[in-house]
Design a protein around this motif. Structure first.
Motif, mmCIF file in Angstrom:
data_model
loop_
_atom_site.group_PDB
_atom_site.id
_atom_site.type_symbol
_atom_site.label_atom_id
_atom_site.label_comp_id
_atom_site.label_asym_id
_atom_site.label_seq_id
_atom_site.Cartn_x
_atom_site.Cartn_y
_atom_site.Cartn_z
ATOM 1 N N HIS A 152 57.471 56.303 3.413
ATOM 2 C CA HIS A 152 56.186 55.680 3.124
ATOM 3 C C HIS A 152 56.340 54.166 2.991
ATOM 4 N N PHE A 153 57.408 53.747 2.302
ATOM 5 C CA PHE A 153 57.581 52.321 2.015
ATOM 6 C C PHE A 153 59.021 51.888 2.265
ATOM 7 N N LEU A 154 59.175 50.605 2.578
ATOM 8 C CA LEU A 154 60.469 49.933 2.675
ATOM 9 C C LEU A 154 60.376 48.626 1.906
ATOM 10 N N ILE A 155 61.385 48.352 1.073
ATOM 11 C CA ILE A 155 61.458 47.080 0.345
ATOM 12 C C ILE A 155 62.689 46.335 0.852
ATOM 13 N N SER A 156 62.470 45.185 1.480
ATOM 14 C CA SER A 156 63.565 44.411 2.058
ATOM 15 C C SER A 156 64.378 43.723 0.962
ATOM 16 N N ARG A 157 65.465 43.092 1.346
ATOM 17 C CA ARG A 157 66.323 42.395 0.376
ATOM 18 C C ARG A 157 65.569 41.264 -0.327
ATOM 19 N N SER A 158 64.593 40.680 0.337
ATOM 20 C CA SER A 158 63.830 39.577 -0.258
ATOM 21 C C SER A 158 62.640 40.075 -1.081
ATOM 22 N N GLU A 180 62.214 53.370 0.507
ATOM 23 C CA GLU A 180 63.532 52.908 0.957
ATOM 24 C C GLU A 180 63.796 51.503 0.435
ATOM 25 N N LEU A 181 64.974 51.295 -0.130
ATOM 26 C CA LEU A 181 65.434 49.963 -0.521
ATOM 27 C C LEU A 181 66.473 49.516 0.498
ATOM 28 N N GLU A 182 66.293 48.335 1.046
ATOM 29 C CA GLU A 182 67.270 47.845 2.015
ATOM 30 C C GLU A 182 68.572 47.525 1.283
ATOM 31 N N GLY A 183 69.631 48.190 1.689
ATOM 32 C CA GLY A 183 70.925 48.009 1.034
ATOM 33 C C GLY A 183 71.823 49.187 1.324
ATOM 34 N N ASP A 184 72.955 49.232 0.610
ATOM 35 C CA ASP A 184 73.900 50.334 0.809
ATOM 36 C C ASP A 184 74.496 50.758 -0.526
#
Length: 269
Positions: free
Chosen positions: A154-160, A195-199
């Motif tokens: 549904h959602f993605l949050i980028s590093r910024s 989703e959170l951008e990262g690892d």
């Protein structure tokens, strides 16, 4: 509803007509100040994406080429399940929830494309392309491995801290896969994926926690009984995200979530 919209439109154009009459009178009294082109032309009228009210374009809040009548509406969820202050990037990977099923679970993930290379300036766009089935398999060897996968969130949050939405919260995104939550399987049916951008080897950014907290608070307006879990909680034999660097305690404090909404606790895992 149509009657009210017509009344609003008539009132607006009557107001513009009076304004033009006043300007014309001033020009007669002051010939050295001619009527401007702007005064001659009616200002474009736009429609609020959230409440559908009509208003002059100059008075609208604009985000991602959409118009809103107020900051409140820009930051809120509309009746179709789309958040105003997110970038809308529609994914074909979705379907209807089962009849009369409302979301009561939020699943938190992490993602990086290519894996571990989220610091690249193009990394976020790769994730967006992946969820829209537009990822070019020739741009990286890993992309060829996942070219046939059809997934979404549904959602993605980028590093910024930038927020993207791919699927209405009223619809089912394809993010959880084979999963179980409190005796129920098929978590996609009743969950919202973020989703959170990262690892799993890197701390998440402050901006991501802030955006996540704001998003969760807005979701809670629509769904008051949401619970929260990681992908690893509902698919423990397959997944490890969001991983040990996701701070559950910070998330709880930032979003103002009570302990009973976190059935797996706040320990890092």
């Amino acid at each position: 509803m149509i009657k009210w919209l017509l009344l609003i439109a008539i009132g607006y154009f009557f107001y513009r007509w009076l304004k033009l009459q006043k300007q014309a009178k001033e020009n007669v009294n002051n010939p050295s100040k001619p009527m401007s082109d702007k005064a001659l032309d009616s200002e474009p009228v736009v429609q609020c994406q959230s409440c559908q009210v009509h208003l002059p374009r100059s008075e609208a809040q604009i985000y991602d080429s959409r118009f809103y009548c107020s900051q409140e509406h820009l930051k809120s969820m509309d009746e179709q399940g789309w958040l105003g202050n997110a970038h809308w990037r529609l994914s074909p990977n979705q379907d209807d929830r089962p009849e009369e099923v409302r979301p009561d679970l939020v699943v938190i993930h992490h993602i990086s494309l290519p894996p571990g290379e989220f610091k690249s300036g193009e990394a976020t766009q790769y994730v967006v392309d992946f969820f829209q089935n537009k990822l070019n398999p020739n741009e990286h060897p890993y992309f060829a491995q996942i070219a046939d996968q059809k997934v979404s969130s549904h959602f993605l949050i980028s590093r910024s801290g930038e927020l993207f939405q791919f699927v209405s919260i009223q619809k089912k995104a394809w993010h959880a896969g084979v999963s179980f939550f409190k005796g129920r399987e098929k978590c996609n049916d009743f969950s919202i994926g973020i989703e959170l951008e990262g690892d799993g080897d890197t701390q998440f950014e402050q901006a991501q926690y802030e955006t996540l907290a704001n998003l969760v608070r807005e979701l809670a307006v629509r769904y008051q009984h949401l619970q929260f879990a990681g992908h690893s909680d509902i698919a423990p034999t397959r997944k490890t995200d969001p991983g040990i660097f996701f701070d559950w305690k910070r998330f709880q404090n930032d979003a103002g979530i009570s302990s009973d909404r976190l059935p797996y606790g706040i320990a890092k895992r």
